[in-house]
Write a protein that holds these residues in place. Structure first.
Motif, PDB file in Angstrom:
ATOM      1  N   ARG A  18     -54.843 -10.926 -25.251  1.00 42.03           N
ATOM      2  CA  ARG A  18     -55.946 -11.755 -25.747  1.00 42.03           C
ATOM      3  C   ARG A  18     -55.594 -13.229 -25.538  1.00 42.03           C
ATOM      4  NH1 ARG A  18     -57.120  -7.296 -26.071  1.00 42.03           N
ATOM      5  NH2 ARG A  18     -57.602  -7.854 -23.924  1.00 42.03           N
ATOM      6  N   ILE A  19     -54.303 -13.576 -25.847  1.00 43.52           N
ATOM      7  CA  ILE A  19     -53.881 -14.967 -25.667  1.00 43.52           C
ATOM      8  C   ILE A  19     -53.989 -15.365 -24.196  1.00 43.52           C
ATOM      9  CG2 ILE A  19     -51.934 -16.568 -25.870  1.00 43.52           C
ATOM     10  CD1 ILE A  19     -51.016 -14.981 -28.292  1.00 43.52           C
ATOM     11  N   ASP A  25     -55.909 -14.049 -21.866  1.00 46.39           N
ATOM     12  CA  ASP A  25     -57.327 -14.165 -21.485  1.00 46.39           C
ATOM     13  C   ASP A  25     -57.870 -15.532 -21.881  1.00 46.39           C
ATOM     14  OD1 ASP A  25     -57.418 -11.701 -20.377  1.00 46.39           O
ATOM     15  OD2 ASP A  25     -58.371 -10.701 -22.085  1.00 46.39           O
ATOM     16  N   GLY A  26     -57.506 -15.957 -23.086  1.00 43.47           N
ATOM     17  CA  GLY A  26     -57.967 -17.253 -23.584  1.00 43.47           C
ATOM     18  C   GLY A  26     -57.432 -18.388 -22.737  1.00 43.47           C
ATOM     19  N   LEU A  27     -56.114 -18.323 -22.419  1.00 39.64           N
ATOM     20  CA  LEU A  27     -55.515 -19.381 -21.608  1.00 39.64           C
ATOM     21  C   LEU A  27     -56.159 -19.427 -20.228  1.00 39.64           C
ATOM     22  CD1 LEU A  27     -51.701 -19.244 -22.428  1.00 39.64           C
ATOM     23  CD2 LEU A  27     -53.300 -21.104 -22.878  1.00 39.64           C
ATOM     24  N   MET A  28     -56.503 -18.243 -19.699  1.00 38.87           N
ATOM     25  CA  MET A  28     -57.086 -18.206 -18.355  1.00 38.87           C
ATOM     26  C   MET A  28     -58.514 -18.732 -18.351  1.00 38.87           C
ATOM     27  SD  MET A  28     -55.696 -15.118 -16.048  1.00 38.87           S
ATOM     28  CE  MET A  28     -55.621 -13.779 -17.194  1.00 38.87           C
ATOM     29  N   ALA A  29     -59.142 -18.777 -19.538  1.00 38.95           N
ATOM     30  CA  ALA A  29     -60.510 -19.293 -19.594  1.00 38.95           C
ATOM     31  C   ALA A  29     -60.521 -20.815 -19.474  1.00 38.95           C
ATOM     32  CB  ALA A  29     -61.191 -18.858 -20.891  1.00 38.95           C
ATOM     33  N   ILE A  30     -59.351 -21.447 -19.706  1.00 35.09           N
ATOM     34  CA  ILE A  30     -59.270 -22.899 -19.548  1.00 35.09           C
ATOM     35  C   ILE A  30     -58.878 -23.169 -18.099  1.00 35.09           C
ATOM     36  CG2 ILE A  30     -58.176 -25.017 -20.351  1.00 35.09           C
ATOM     37  CD1 ILE A  30     -57.475 -23.554 -22.930  1.00 35.09           C
ATOM     38  N   LEU A  76     -56.080 -27.734 -17.993  1.00 31.11           N
ATOM     39  CA  LEU A  76     -54.983 -27.456 -18.919  1.00 31.11           C
ATOM     40  C   LEU A  76     -53.784 -28.331 -18.559  1.00 31.11           C
ATOM     41  CD1 LEU A  76     -54.035 -25.764 -21.286  1.00 31.11           C
ATOM     42  CD2 LEU A  76     -53.349 -23.969 -19.707  1.00 31.11           C
TER      43      LEU A  76
END
Lengths: 313, 292
Positions: free
Chosen positions: B125-126, B128-133, B138
């Motif tokens: 989940r973490i 996925d979130g980082l990849m959304a930025i 980033l």
């Protein structure tokens, strides 16, 4: 189908939370907003007062809850440099970036999908080799290098297009497009390379399927088989890669707007870096990440329409 | 009909196999040669550069390429050839370090996620979130927090690249755990570490090596972009991105100031991508057949 849609919607929640937490932590790492606001000559008491007013003396979790609450209400904070709300700055600058994105995506799809189809149809033959070589080159030439080559070619040596600048759409479609063609092309080529590679791989998989042989056997024209039957079945990976490419587009826009002096969000970000205006950087990141998540959610949902098999899972 | 062509293919493959390795994989060979040259440029910069890359000479500003100044001089009269050589150092260091760190950290986290369901759920989940930025944003945000330095640029790019490696490594581990030979090894009493070092890791090396070449290429581009927009290595260090940033103001009169470093970067990245594609074909015949 409803199950699939709900599952996808629920799966988006943790992504949004992680993005929010990361951006919040980055903002906190950027330094104490109170001392920035108070100015250099502020006393410790004044800073403490501001900290108290902004709620910075609250536990981190409470701060995060408050921060998320204001973000959810469109309050992205205030620019340290210009003292204007970040949301307002973004609204002022979103037009050029949105125009650039539209031109880029249209160019990328128009270039990428037909090249990928051509490569798949002529697999291992000359057109395929040439297109795949161009695709590798497209991946390798950084967009800003490509941008300068295009400027040199089409704005300086053979001046048919403006070197830089931006004209709003309100002043006519042609001037608008004239300013966006070179930056759009520079951004679109990497993106098109990505789409072409995926289209080719996906189409090759589909063309090996039994129902394609059936379509051919019943006497459909080769172009009907490829463009109607096969491409439709290959559309899921293609749509996926178009969605993933949005991240590429965003990163590229920051550079391209600098090269072409386009007054958009990328330019806003670059100016904010020079001024260490963190609220602005934070606002732009939140906006772009939000758009990325939203577009990819919509693309995932479009699978139900593109690929009937998804509806029953 | 089908059998005949299959036989032909086999015959061709056989003939191809008998050629020496460097001729069988021309893209790997070409990529390695170009990269070797770039690395040699980077290492030998002090000897190849005739003039100090930071020496200012107001009398010799914006000179076109000449026997004295091979790539001309910039608007501060500095020798562009020397600066390009030293710029190769920044790019090579960034590419190699980021590729090594991102692959190492990503592999470690990916293994953890691949072996433990709870860690997996949280970590993915973490990621996925980082990849959304978007990666560049980033990296920009991280650079805005710190001082401009090569070390910080490398850390910022590693943070942005790691999630993709974690995804890949985790996927490999999950696939391999289902493989029959792993099941057999488990059934015959192989312990966790035996499984890890003798079965999982050797099979994960090939895709990770291929991935790390792409990371090196993307890291070099990201470093150049960060430096170009003023969020990268300090402007006192000659790097290809910095040189392009300084040259852009005079692009219309002296395009070579932007184009020399830009083309060096393009050729280097192209060589890495050729190496990566070649290695993928060499190390992963299954994928290669699909992609050919």
């Amino acid at each position: 189908m409803l199950g699939y849609v709900l599952r996808r919607l629920v799966a988006t929640i943790p992504v949004v939370i992680v993005v929010a937490v990361v951006v919040f932590l980055l903002a906190r790492l950027a330094g104490d907003p109170a001392s920035v606001i108070a100015g250099e000559n502020a006393t410790a008491e004044q800073i403490a007062q501001i900290r108290n007013r902004l709620g910075l003396d609250q536990p981190l979790l409470v701060q995060f809850a408050r921060w998320s609450w204001s973000i959810a209400h469109g309050d992205l904070g205030v620019s340290i440099f210009t003292n204007t709300p970040v949301a307002q700055l973004i609204v002022q600058r979103i037009g050029p970036t949105f125009s650039l994105a539209v031109v880029t995506i249209v160019l990328a799809i128009l270039l990428g999908i037909p090249s990928g189809v051509l490569a798949a149809v002529f697999v291992r033959r000359v057109p395929d080799r040439v297109i795949m070589m161009l695709a590798v080159a497209g991946f390798s030439i950084p967009i800003f290098v490509l941008a300068y080559l295009l400027i040199l070619g089409f704005a300086i040596s053979w001046p048919i297009l403006p070197v830089q600048g931006y004209t709003p759409l309100a002043r006519g479609v042609l001037p608008w497009l004239g300013n966006l063609i070179l930056p759009g092309l520079a951004l679109a080529l990497v993106y098109a390379a990505l789409i072409a590679r995926t289209t080719r791989a996906a189409l090759l998989d589909v063309l090996a399927e039994d129902y394609i042989r059936t379509a051919r056997a019943k006497g459909l024209l080769p172009r009907e088989v490829v463009w109607l039957h096969a491409l439709k079945a290959a559309s899921v990976p293609i749509a996926t890669v178009i969605g993933i490419g949005i991240a590429l587009l965003v990163g590229g826009a920051v550079v391209i707007e600098t090269v072409f002096a386009i007054p958009g969000l990328g330019r806003l970000t670059v100016d904010a870096i020079a001024r260490r205006d963190f609220p602005v950087i934070q606002g732009v990141i939140l906006l772009f990440s939000g758009i990325y998540v939203l577009i990819n959610l919509l693309i995932d949902l479009s699978y139900t329409w593109l690929d009937p098999r998804v509806r029953f899972t | 009909m089908a059998t005949a062509s299959a036989l032909d293919d086999d015959a061709v493959t056989h003939a191809v196999r008998r050629r020496p390795a460097w001729r069988r994989h021309p893209t790997v060979t070409a990529g390695l040669i170009i990269l070797g040259l770039v690395c040699a440029m980077a290492i030998a910069a002090p000897w190849l550069a005739s003039i100090d890359p930071t020496a200012l000479s107001t009398a010799k500003r914006l000179r076109p390429p000449s026997p004295e100044f091979w790539f001309g001089t910039d608007m501060m009269g500095r020798d562009v050839w020397s600066r390009t050589l030293y710029g190769a150092r920044v790019s090579v260091i960034t590419g190699l370090t980021v590729a090594a760190l991102a692959t190492g950290i990503g592999l470690l986290l990916g293994l953890l996620a691949g072996f433990d369901r709870t860690i997996d759920a949280v970590m993915m989940r973490i990621m996925d979130g980082l990849m959304a930025i978007p990666a560049i944003l980033l990296a920009i945000a991280l650079m805005a927090l710190t001082r401009a330095s090569l070390g910080n640029v490398i850390i910022a790019i590693v943070v942005a690249e790691v999630p993709r490696v974690v995804r890949l490594a985790r996927g490999i581990v999950l696939t391999l755990r289902e493989a029959t030979f792993v099941e057999a090894a488990t059934a015959s009493g192989t312990g966790f570490f035996g499984l890890l070092f003798r079965h999982i890791l050797p099979n994960a090396v090939a895709p990770l090596v291929v991935q790390s070449t792409y990371i090196a290429a993307s890291a070099m581009i990201t470093e150049a972009i960060l430096s170009f927009i003023g969020a990268g290595v300090p402007s006192s260090t000659p790097s290809w991105g910095n040189m392009m940033a300084e040259g852009r103001t005079v692009f219309q009169v002296a395009p070579q100031l932007v184009l020399f470093p830009g083309l060096c970067l393009s050729v280097t990245v192209l060589a890495i991508n050729m190496l990566g594609d070649g290695l993928r074909d060499m190390l992963d015949p299954r994928l290669a057949r699909r992609m050919k």
